[in-house]
Design a protein around this motif. Sequence first.
Motif, short mmCIF file in Angstrom:
data_model
loop_
_atom_site.label_atom_id
_atom_site.label_comp_id
_atom_site.label_asym_id
_atom_site.label_seq_id
_atom_site.Cartn_x
_atom_site.Cartn_y
_atom_site.Cartn_z
N UNK A 126 0.85 -1.16 0.04
CA UNK A 126 0.09 0.08 0.08
C UNK A 126 0.76 1.09 0.20
N UNK A 127 0.76 1.90 -0.96
CA UNK A 127 1.70 3.02 -1.09
C UNK A 127 1.17 4.26 -0.11
N UNK A 128 -0.02 4.26 0.05
CA UNK A 128 -0.65 5.29 1.09
C UNK A 128 -0.19 4.93 2.36
N UNK A 129 -0.21 3.80 2.84
CA UNK A 129 0.36 3.23 4.12
C UNK A 129 1.90 3.47 4.07
N UNK A 130 2.48 3.12 2.97
CA UNK A 130 3.88 3.54 3.34
C UNK A 130 4.32 4.88 3.33
N UNK A 131 3.55 5.72 2.68
CA UNK A 131 3.69 7.12 2.87
C UNK A 131 3.71 7.79 4.25
N UNK A 132 2.56 7.04 4.99
CA UNK A 132 1.98 7.36 6.41
C UNK A 132 3.24 6.91 7.24
N UNK A 133 3.88 5.81 7.16
CA UNK A 133 4.85 5.09 7.93
C UNK A 133 6.26 5.87 7.50
N UNK A 134 6.56 6.40 6.57
CA UNK A 134 7.70 7.30 6.31
C UNK A 134 7.49 8.79 7.15
N UNK A 135 6.22 9.03 6.90
CA UNK A 135 6.15 10.38 7.74
C UNK A 135 6.29 10.04 9.35
N UNK A 136 5.94 9.00 9.83
CA UNK A 136 6.09 8.54 11.37
C UNK A 136 7.62 8.53 11.33
N UNK A 137 8.24 8.15 10.52
CA UNK A 137 9.73 7.80 10.45
C UNK A 137 10.49 9.30 10.64
N UNK A 138 10.17 10.28 9.85
CA UNK A 138 10.59 11.49 9.89
C UNK A 138 10.52 12.22 11.26
N UNK A 139 9.24 12.05 11.77
CA UNK A 139 8.76 12.71 13.13
C UNK A 139 9.67 11.95 14.17
N UNK A 140 9.94 10.82 14.10
CA UNK A 140 10.53 9.96 15.19
C UNK A 140 12.30 10.43 15.21
N UNK A 141 12.69 10.47 13.96
CA UNK A 141 14.09 10.82 13.71
C UNK A 141 14.12 12.32 14.17
N UNK A 142 13.39 13.07 13.87
CA UNK A 142 13.56 14.35 14.44
C UNK A 142 13.72 14.60 15.72
N UNK A 143 12.67 13.84 16.38
CA UNK A 143 12.52 13.95 17.74
C UNK A 143 13.81 13.43 18.46
N UNK A 144 14.04 12.16 17.98
CA UNK A 144 15.15 11.52 18.53
C UNK A 144 16.79 12.26 18.22
N UNK A 145 16.66 12.97 17.37
CA UNK A 145 18.04 13.51 16.62
C UNK A 145 18.80 12.37 16.11
N UNK A 146 18.20 11.48 15.16
CA UNK A 146 18.82 10.36 14.70
C UNK A 146 18.45 10.58 13.20
N UNK A 147 19.27 10.03 12.39
CA UNK A 147 19.08 9.70 10.90
C UNK A 147 17.94 8.60 10.58
#
Length: 341
Positions: free
Chosen positions: A108-129
């Motif tokens: 599902x491209x829609x679900x994948x996009x949502x998961x990528x958005x989650x990953x960006x938020x998680x990376x930003x909050x944890x200051x990780x790549x």
Amino acid sequence: MQIVFMNQMSGADESGHPRSAQVWIGEEEGGWRLGWRSIEQDGDFSDEEWYEGNSWNELLCVYRHQLAKKLGEGFRPLIEGVFHESVENGGKSQVSQKLQCYSELYGSEELYTELCAWRRRKAASGRKAPYFIASNRVLRMISAFIPQTEEELLQLPGIGTSKASEHGAEWLEITSKIERTTSFPLDWVYSQLSEEVFLSWLYKQKEQKYKQELERFQIRRMMLLGIAEGVSLAQLEERTSLSRRDLVEELEGLEKEGYDTEQLLQVELSTITETEQTTVWRAFEELGDTFLKPVLQRVYGQAQTEKGEAEEIGGTEKLYERLRLLRIRFRRAEASKVKVS
């Protein structure tokens, strides 16, 4: 020209009509040539010149990349083992690859996009790549198979107990909102995914892999030629389109493999005083050469390393670059001591 290798290829076009071709390697006047011949049903043919030059290693890089493209288009070789490499696709590896293939083709491209958005938020909050949080492959798997429990999550390749413990609850919160039409375990994938579709996908993965190998080979060749000519990092930036940081990483790799990089080091370090170089050297001896931040702080002071990330970051990056170049010399000297002893 003397043909030293040839393999017959066969396949079918989009209409199902059979087609054939030949891939060949020839030697002529001490140089190498590589090409592809497409053969029509009426006997007519057309040729593609893939490589002409003196480097066998470069020819192999071009051969693997171009051949992977043709295999991805549906051609199949008469003689197997066309990549001259060890078998990679047996047992558990092939099981994992088939799940990855299915997830990329049918997820599902829609679900994948949502998961990528989650990953960006998680990376930003944890200051990780982002890739430290989860790889694209893992997110593709989740988007295709939509696990609803931790037990199902752990059946996906690339997700172990630590990842499931760290991020599983958040992933399952996202997937719980999605209706799925498939089930666990995932044995059904192996029968539903046709072998031809899988092979075409697999060869496209190889195409990307060999493309990267070819590009790296060509960049390294440009770097070695540049070093022999006495050019600077700035000039290599123009020739290769790599950043200075990436060039220094490649330089470290070349030095590690035994290539002589001293001429470039002399060009780049010519403006650094003997006193500064001696101070850096002593810091490496006392603190080690694995981590550069303690050396940076020792040599240039704590204040320099704590400046803001705006206009000052260029200066700090320049200091790190200087340390990395000096570290090449330091490690070379340490390796020589070991050989002597």
